[in-house]
Design an enzyme around this catalytic site. Structure first.
Site, PDB file in Angstrom:
ATOM      1  N   GLY A 125      72.558  23.809  32.750  1.00  0.00           N
ATOM      2  CA  GLY A 125      71.145  23.519  33.018  1.00  0.00           C
ATOM      3  C   GLY A 125      70.278  24.744  32.752  1.00  0.00           C
ATOM      4  O   GLY A 125      70.563  25.544  31.852  1.00  0.00           O
ATOM      5  N   SER A 126      69.273  24.898  33.595  1.00  0.00           N
ATOM      6  CA  SER A 126      68.262  25.942  33.336  1.00  0.00           C
ATOM      7  C   SER A 126      68.821  27.357  33.334  1.00  0.00           C
ATOM      8  O   SER A 126      68.190  28.263  32.775  1.00  0.00           O
ATOM      9  CB  SER A 126      67.145  25.851  34.359  1.00  0.00           C
ATOM     10  OG  SER A 126      66.504  24.605  34.226  1.00  0.00           O
TER      11      SER A 126
END
Lengths: 580, 86
Positions: free
Chosen positions: A289-290
């Site tokens: 993810g981020s």
């Protein structure tokens, strides 16, 4: 006359007797010469074989210490029961008496007593009480032989890192498996068994038994304990499925702690499920993810396609790519590249990704070590998954920009972020610090530089941006009073196996960062799998980072960099900026 | 006279042989004792390591002694003071 006629036959008889004696002595001397001189070697070997034999026993193992010499794994002599069937006087009585003490069926022992072999194991590695019982029976032909048993005095501490050994004392997991040949010194150990003149069995370690080495790991028991305790609390608090924490020295790649929850006790590894014994930090790839925006930002800055103050429009929190709508967790308007990273904007990251382009981004991803094992000296490392640009869909570049369509192991991500922390050097993570060889010499393991991945200037700029993530962005919960912290949060939706799409509720929350940001001593990754409720990397994983960093910095006596009350101030943006 | 000397020599030889065997058994007994003591030392080390396990120590100091972690500001490093003073 009379006397001379008497002496003649007597002299003759004496001569004859002397001749017989001399001849007999000659024969004995010749036989002795043959046995003692000519056949000495062959007969010696045959004789030795009759009263001495080599018994293969479980390998001896060296001791495993932490970096400060605290014992993590050690071998103590246990006992195994054997029998020389030829020396047993009453097989039936021997079997039944042994069966009572050892608590195994008498029939099985009787069968062993009937064996034609000169040496048979009855039961191996019995507990001290039963060994004492067998010893007290004092049965002819039955004996006890010392065999090493492995102990892990710190129980669950660093279990996934140390691993454990099987019944044959050979390493099955962790360092015990990775460095099995160093710890055992060779394929197997032998004991020499001799039956002495009183028909007692005497053991002695055979001369050709391999010598063992002791290992000093990079892990620090105190840091390991802090990491385990904080992780356990976080997993319990958030009712998560599992969690992982790795603490590393970003300059050398030394792993200071590696914790997974659920864990297990290597002393009784058999009574724990396989899932608890898995070293998730190495074996379980996940979509970061981020947190993967760290790599995107590195590529964008290092290639010079983006400057920190460049502006990006947030499209009010939604962007459509290849027919798929990708949202931000909140609406953003115009923002700088610093803001894109600090507030973890997906829309902004996708626009940055487009500026970097497929090939360049892929090159940086592989250069940072994704898609290949890091080479950490622990078994079972997964390489993760990254597809090559020709296999990418229209959505792939955007998905990768926000940390999807790639799977990475926790150790890969922390190794990559450590490269940013240390000025651009990708160093191989490792757990072995030193080996003490059988001759007493100590061999230190040196850090290994894999390659340079970004310039020192890019690394410095990235650090200033990641510091803002913690100072004013999504990672505020990771802030440690007195120390500038650089890091990045990650909240990745998990794939739902039933629907084939991303689950709306199941996420992996993570935080990866380093501290003190300007002169990093610790790089820490926290991954929490499936925390309950509305959980984010910034709310679930970042506090764990702070708690661990705070205690470890204090333990390492690292002085605060900034005055206590002063948080890291926002750096002024560069004079020029571009609009995107 | 000669046979007397021979007998004494023989007795000396037998005595020497008996001594060698006796000392051999003594060495063996001491060797076993040494191994036992080394093992005992190791076992005590294991017990020590177990008792010094941080999980156990932390439980004791937090539970029985009521100790807590220092909060930021309570720990001041000497190096830090020097730096500020300088």
């Amino acid at each position: 006359m009379r006397s001379s006629s008497f002496e003649r036959p007597r002299r003759g008889r004496i001569a004859l007797l002397a001749l017989v004696l001399i001849t007999s002595l000659g024969v004995v001397a010749a036989r002795l010469y043959s046995i003692q001189i000519i056949q000495h070697r062959d007969l010696g070997i045959r004789a030795n074989g009759q009263y001495e034999r080599l018994i293969p026993v479980t390998a001896k193992r060296g001791t495993i210490f932490d970096r400060h010499g605290r014992v993590l794994a050690i071998s103590l002599d246990g006992a195994s029961v054997f029998v020389h069937p030829g020396l047993v006087q009453d097989p039936r009585a021997t079997a039944s008496r042994l069966a009572k003490v050892l608590k195994i069926p008498a029939g099985a022992i009787r069968a062993k007593l009937k064996s034609d072999r000169p040496f048979v194991w009855v039961e191996r590695k019995v507990d001290p009480d039963r060994a004492e019982g067998v010893s007290e029976l004092d049965l002819p032909g039955v004996g006890l032989v010392p065999e090493g048993k492995r102990y892990y005095p710190k129980k669950t501490t660093a279990a996934h890192l140390i691993g454990f050994v099987g019944v044959d004392n050979r390493g099955l997991e962790g360092v015990e498996l990775q460095y099995d040949s160093l710890l055992t010194g060779g394929p197997r150990s032998f004991l020499s068994s001799r039956v002495d003149a009183l028909r007692r069995v005497v053991f002695r370690e055979a001369e050709d038994s391999p010598a063992v080495s002791d290992l000093y790991l990079t892990v620090d028991e105190v840091i390991q304990h802090v990491a385990e305790r904080k992780l356990e609390e976080a997993v319990r608090r958030s009712e998560a499925r599992s969690g992982t924490v790795i603490v590393m020295d970003p300059l050398t790649g030394e792993i200071l702690a590696l914790a997974n929850t659920p864990s297990y006790d290597p002393n009784e590894y058999g009574s724990f499920p396989l899932a608890s014994r898995r070293n998730r930090a190495l074996t379980d790839p996940y979509e970061p993810g981020s947190a993967f925006k760290t790599v995107l930002a590195a590529a964008a800055l290092d290639e010079g396609v983006v400057r920190p103050a460049d502006l990006f429009y947030g499209e009010d929190g939604i962007i459509e790519v290849a027919g798929t709508k990708i949202r931000d967790h909140k609406r953003h308007g115009w923002m700088t590249f610093r803001d894109v990273v600090a507030y973890s904007s997906n829309v902004g990251a996708i626009k940055v990704g487009m500026k970097v382009g497929k090939t360049r981004f892929y090159n940086y991803i592989t250069s940072f070590g994704f898609g290949v094992p890091t080479g950490v000296d622990l078994p079972g490392e997964n390489r993760g998954v990254i597809r090559q640009p020709p296999d990418w869909s229209g959505l792939s570049l955007s998905a990768l920009s926000i940390g999807h369509e790639i799977s990475t192991t926790p150790i890969q991500l922390l190794t990559a972020v450590s490269a940013v922390a240390n000025g651009g050097h990708l160093v191989r993570p490792h757990v072995l610090k030193a080996v003490r060889h059988p001759d007493g010499s100590v061999e230190e393991i040196q850090p290994f530089l894999i390659r340079e991945v970004i310039s020192p200037e890019t690394a410095q700029t990235l650090t200033s941006i990641f510091t803002e993530v913690v100072a004013r962005g999504t990672g505020r919960e990771a802030a440690v009073p007195g120390f500038p912290v650089a890091g990045k949060t990650g909240t990745a939706q998990k794939l739902d196996r039933q629907t084939g799409g991303y689950s709306p509720t199941k996420v992996i929350a993570s935080f990866v960062g380093y501290v003190p940001a300007n002169n990093p001593r610790l790089a820490i990754l926290v991954v929490i799998d499936e925390p309950r409720g509305r959980a984010w990397g910034g709310t679930v994983a970042a506090p764990v980072f702070r708690e661990i960093a705070q205690e470890v910095l204090s333990y390492l006596a690292i002085p605060p960099v900034v005055p206590l009350e002063e948080r890291v101030a926002r750096r002024p943006d560069e004079a020029s900026s571009r609009v995107n | 006279m000669a046979s007397g000397v021979l007998l004494v020599g023989l007795l000396m030889y037998v005595w020497q042989h008996i001594q060698v065997v006796r000392i051999g058994y003594q060495i063996e007994r001491l060797r076993v004792e040494k191994i036992t003591l080394v093992q005992e030392g190791k076992a005590l080390n294991v017990a020590l390591s177990r008792l010094r396990s941080l999980a156990r120590v932390e439980e004791l100091v937090r539970g029985e002694l009521g100790m807590v972690n220092p909060v930021p500001g309570q720990v001041i490093l000497v190096d830090d003071l020097k730096k500020e003073g300088g």
